[in-house]
Design an enzyme around this catalytic site. Structure first.
Site, PDB file in Angstrom:
ATOM      1  CE  LYS A  64      -2.573  -2.439   0.151  1.00  0.00           C
ATOM      2  NZ  LYS A  64      -1.578  -3.445  -0.276  1.00  0.00           N
ATOM      3  NE  ARG A 124      -2.615  -6.250   5.364  1.00  0.00           N
ATOM      4  CZ  ARG A 124      -1.888  -5.150   5.112  1.00  0.00           C
ATOM      5  NH1 ARG A 124      -2.363  -3.975   5.446  1.00  0.00           N
ATOM      6  NH2 ARG A 124      -0.728  -5.232   4.535  1.00  0.00           N
ATOM      7  NE  ARG A 132       7.311  -1.236  -0.400  1.00  0.00           N
ATOM      8  CZ  ARG A 132       6.055  -1.593  -0.169  1.00  0.00           C
ATOM      9  NH1 ARG A 132       5.106  -1.252  -1.008  1.00  0.00           N
ATOM     10  NH2 ARG A 132       5.755  -2.302   0.886  1.00  0.00           N
ATOM     11  NE  ARG A 158       6.663  -1.514   4.749  1.00  0.00           N
ATOM     12  CZ  ARG A 158       5.408  -1.770   4.444  1.00  0.00           C
ATOM     13  NH1 ARG A 158       4.699  -0.877   3.767  1.00  0.00           N
ATOM     14  NH2 ARG A 158       4.838  -2.890   4.792  1.00  0.00           N
ATOM     15  NE  ARG A 181       4.645  -7.086   3.890  1.00  0.00           N
ATOM     16  CZ  ARG A 181       5.453  -6.277   3.217  1.00  0.00           C
ATOM     17  NH1 ARG A 181       6.735  -6.561   3.080  1.00  0.00           N
ATOM     18  NH2 ARG A 181       4.989  -5.181   2.679  1.00  0.00           N
TER      19      ARG A 181
HETATM   20  P1  AMP Z   1       1.249  -2.320   5.108  1.00  0.00           P
HETATM   21  O1  AMP Z   1       2.007  -1.064   5.292  1.00  0.00           O
HETATM   22  O2  AMP Z   1      -0.195  -2.077   4.763  1.00  0.00           O
HETATM   23  O3  AMP Z   1       1.912  -3.275   4.144  1.00  0.00           O
HETATM   24  O4  AMP Z   1       1.233  -3.068   6.535  1.00  0.00           O
HETATM   25  C1  AMP Z   1       2.432  -3.480   7.162  1.00  0.00           C
HETATM   26  C2  AMP Z   1       2.128  -4.487   8.249  1.00  0.00           C
HETATM   27  O5  AMP Z   1       1.281  -3.902   9.241  1.00  0.00           O
HETATM   28  C3  AMP Z   1       1.394  -5.737   7.796  1.00  0.00           C
HETATM   29  O6  AMP Z   1       2.264  -6.718   7.268  1.00  0.00           O
HETATM   30  C4  AMP Z   1       0.744  -6.164   9.103  1.00  0.00           C
HETATM   31  O7  AMP Z   1       1.684  -6.761   9.980  1.00  0.00           O
HETATM   32  C5  AMP Z   1       0.327  -4.832   9.714  1.00  0.00           C
HETATM   33  N1  AMP Z   1      -1.016  -4.413   9.248  1.00  0.00           N
HETATM   34  C6  AMP Z   1      -1.320  -3.315   8.495  1.00  0.00           C
HETATM   35  N2  AMP Z   1      -2.639  -3.213   8.282  1.00  0.00           N
HETATM   36  C7  AMP Z   1      -3.199  -4.277   8.884  1.00  0.00           C
HETATM   37  C8  AMP Z   1      -4.537  -4.760   9.001  1.00  0.00           C
HETATM   38  N3  AMP Z   1      -5.566  -4.100   8.435  1.00  0.00           N
HETATM   39  N4  AMP Z   1      -4.742  -5.895   9.716  1.00  0.00           N
HETATM   40  C9  AMP Z   1      -3.721  -6.564  10.301  1.00  0.00           C
HETATM   41  N5  AMP Z   1      -2.436  -6.182  10.214  1.00  0.00           N
HETATM   42  C10 AMP Z   1      -2.160  -5.045   9.515  1.00  0.00           C
END
Ligand code: AMP
Length: 223
Positions: free
Chosen positions: A15, A88, A127, A161, A172
């Site tokens: 994404k 989400r 990554r 990360r 996740r």
């Molecule tokens: P990402 O970078 O999109 O993989 O997000 C990393 C982490 O941020 C996720 O594993 C969640 O802990 C939190 N997070 C990001 N976006 C959301 C969302 N829309 N709702 C809830 N938690 C989020």
């Protein structure tokens, strides 16, 4: 003409990579709740401190927090948005619908990036990204040309990360299947869903996404 799209898919589906291409090629604004939350963490805000542990475990932070972040960004305006990692949950999807209605914006498409779980694990565990320009790399499939130096900007600030490890990845993925995957049916029923093959090569995925988007949204290049 502006376009607003959601990139929907499990962690590691690509994404962020595709969002960055759309920013470059079409001048859209990327709204990544993950990036916003990481920024809040590293700047040490109260909210950042509250979400840090939740994120490291790989769980979702509360709807209230992420909806608040998106509301703030939408109020700043922009010429079309890519929602990356948001919504989400069904509650977030409903809230986004309301926010778009309030601001007179329309959701054009929800790009469902399809990938299989084994590929996700391989992608995520290798990554890393450039802390300066955000370019995404991978140990096996896309290493930097020179070890430890970003190809794009020359920075040596390459980062992994904290949640890109096998334990939090499992959480996740579970969170994705329990809470986020119902959005596939939700947007299908709204007539917005457009599946693409997230395992194809990066430019091919971009082409598939391009086919879904309205042609007139391309930036006029004058050529
Ligand atoms: P990402 O970078 O999109 O993989 O997000 C990393 C982490 O941020 C996720 O594993 C969640 O802990 C939190 N997070 C990001 N976006 C959301 C969302 N829309 N709702 C809830 N938690 C989020």
């Amino acid at each position: 003409m502006t376009i607003n799209i959601i990139l929907l898919g499990p962690p590691g589906a690509g994404k962020g990579t595709q969002a960055r291409k759309l920013v470059e090629e079409r001048g859209l604004v990327q709204l990544s709740t993950g990036d916003m939350l990481r920024a809040a963490r590293s700047s040490g805000t109260e909210m950042g401190k509250r979400v840090a542990e939740v994120m490291d475990r790989g769980e979702l932070v509360t709807d209230e927090i992420v909806i608040g972040l998106i509301r703030e960004k939408l109020s700043e305006g922009g010429n079309g948005f890519i929602f990356d990692g948001f919504p989400r949950t069904l509650a977030q999807a409903d809230a986004l619908g309301q926010l778009l209605d309030e601001t007179g914006m329309v959701l054009d498409a929800v790009i469902e990036m399809q990938v299989d779980d084994e590929a996700l694990v391989r992608r995520i565990t290798g990554r890393y990204t450039c802390g300066n320009c955000g370019e995404v790399y991978h140990d096996e499939t896309k290493p930097t040309a020179k070890h430890g130096v970003c190809d794009v900007c020359g920075s040596t600030d390459l980062r992994r990360r904290a949640d890109d490890n096998e334990d939090s990845l499992k959480t996740r993925l579970l969170e994705y299947y329990k809470k986020t995957s119902p959005l596939i049916g939700y947007y299908y029923a709204k007539g917005k869903l457009a599946p693409v093959d997230g395992l194809a090569e990066m430019d091919e995925v971009a082409r598939q996404i391009g086919r879904v988007l309205p042609v007139s949204s391309e930036i006029a290049t004058g050529t």
